[in-house]
Design an enzyme around this catalytic site. Structure first.
Site: not given
Length: 476
Positions: A243-247
């Site tokens: 998801s966005k938290r991983h990049g």
């Protein structure tokens, strides 16, 4: 002939998982002198947008994943799906369902309360002719459900996962045509894959549950069943769904970060597959030669943004400077860093000096800024460490030498500094460190005399004077 496809829904830009699937399909097609087909699965008009279609095609082109046929649009093929649905009805392999969403929801809730799994109960399969005629007269909306043969198991041999089996009793009579005449995913997918003569379906592991339904449809329609290969999930370093938290999730976000497309392609190839040995950096052409679909791992792949950045930095180091100049101009303009188009030779020299220290094109642009902008930013730590009174004194001495230096280049700038250090009985570092802060505003960077040579005498003098003012301001 091998024929594969990538079939995105146009509800957003290309994400990492879709790009990896497209790449593996592309590699397999090219390796086997086959065809790579683009199909847009836009059966849901409420979620599909023209902008998303354009973003998908732009993303594939940026990655150099050029398709051989298409794009085909499912929204233009509704009459075809409706014809095949009628065929199944006529042959008793499907039936009309008049159940309202309210009835279905009530059945689901009852099953939940009774702590049992829910499947459609075939209520409409057992309607009498009189009941069907009444519902037709009343104009009750109807879907078409596929009649699942529940007395048998559905089995297929996955290229990656091996034999996979499921009981027909665990598959409900699923809808193939909605009340508005639009097809559901599984039905449209099977009809298209068959008519487009797809030989290998290479897609994400989440689709395994769909594969059982699709095999039943292939058989019911007397279509040839393709080979299946279900690719592993891509997870973040924490083991959770990407998801966005991983990049970034969207491929084009990586472009905006300054990731080179060839670096991203290289990294995507390694998310589930390895060429073997210690080989990590390889071109798209090499990947076509080395890729083996049967060697794709079952285990989930881990997306590591730091690894991607490292790989990108390796590609930047190896890239032709003119190619980097084309790519970095967008970032220079975006950050309002002025550059003179006609001074290409100087720009190429700046790139050569800084590309080994740049993880992406954005960093390369920022590293180039110190040679192109009138004013630069200074690290607070750098000022405190080397623009103290002692460092300021060294800069003053060096300024007086550089101002009278008739020929200013890398060699003469270094020679003058070292001779000055020797005459003052100082170490060269006592001049080099303050000079680096004066010219770049930083503690570390490329060889300082290479920096001075590219900047030229006038800018070097100007920067030293500016740094001396900073030093005076700090000590006042």
């Amino acid at each position: 002939m091998v024929r594969v496809r990538i079939a995105p829904s146009p509800t957003g830009a290309i994400h990492i998982g879709l790009a990896r699937s497209a790449l593996y399909n592309f590699l397999f097609a090219r390796q086997n002198n086959g065809k790579f087909i683009l199909r847009i699965e836009d059966t849901d008009p409420t979620r599909s947008t023209k902008e998303s279609v354009e973003a998908i095609m732009e993303g594939f082109k940026w990655l150099s994943l050029y398709w051989d046929e298409g794009p085909y649009f499912q929204s233009q093929r509704f009459p075809i799906y409706q014809e095949y649905a009628k065929k199944l009805l006529k042959e008793g392999k499907a039936y009309y369902c008049y159940c309202s969403e309210e009835r279905l929801q009530a059945e689901r809730e009852r099953a939940l309360q009774e702590k049992r799994s829910w499947q459609y109960d075939r209520h409409c399969l057992y309607l009498s002719n009189e009941e069907k005629e009444r519902l037709e007269r009343e104009g009750v909306p109807r879907t078409i459900r596929f009649l699942v043969p529940q007395e048998r198991n559905v089995v297929f041999e996955d290229i990656i996962h091996g034999r996979i089996e499921r009981s027909g009793r665990d598959i409900e009579d699923f809808i193939i045509l909605r009340a508005d005449g639009t097809p559901t995913y599984n039905f449209a997918c099977v009809v298209d894959d068959a008519l487009m003569e797809i030989t290998h379906v290479i897609r994400a592991v989440e689709h395994i549950s769909n594969t059982f339904k699709q095999i039943l449809l292939y058989e019911a329609l007397n279509f040839k069943i393709p080979f299946f290969a279900h690719l592993p999930l891509i997870l973040g370093k924490d083991g959770k769904k990407l998801s966005k938290r991983h990049g970034a999730v969207s491929i084009m976000e990586y472009k905006k970060m300054g990731i080179l497309p060839e670096a991203l392609i290289n990294y995507l190839a390694l998310l589930g597959w390895s060429p073997g040995g210690d080989l990590e950096i390889f071109s798209l052409e090499e990947a076509i030669r080395l890729f083996r679909l049967e060697k794709v791992k079952k285990a989930n792949a881990i997306f590591d943004f730091q690894k991607l950045e490292w790989m990108n930095s390796e590609y930047i180091k190896r890239s032709d400077n003119k190619r980097l100049l084309i790519g970095v101009k967008e970032f220079l303009e975006d950050k309002n860093i002025p550059y003179e188009q006609e001074k290409e030779e100087k720009l190429l020299e700046i790139i050569q000096l800084n590309k080994d220290r740049s993880r992406n094109l954005c960093e390369l642009a920022l590293n180039m800024a110190i040679y192109l902008k009138e004013e630069i930013d200074y690290d607070k730590e750098a000022i405190e460490k080397y623009l103290d009174e002692k460092g300021k004194e060294s800069l003053k001495e060096l300024l007086s030498v550089y101002e009278v230096l008739s020929l200013f280049n890398k060699e003469t700038a270094e020679k003058a500094l070292r001779e000055l250090a020797n005459s003052k009985n100082k170490k060269p570092a006592e001049y080099i460190h303050p000079l680096r802060v004066a010219l770049t505003g930083k503690l570390v960077g490329p060889p300082i005399f290479d920096v001075a040579n590219i900047m030229g005498k006038d800018l070097v003098i100007k920067r030293i004077k500016k740094a001396l003012m900073l030093g005076l301001e700090k000590n006042s």
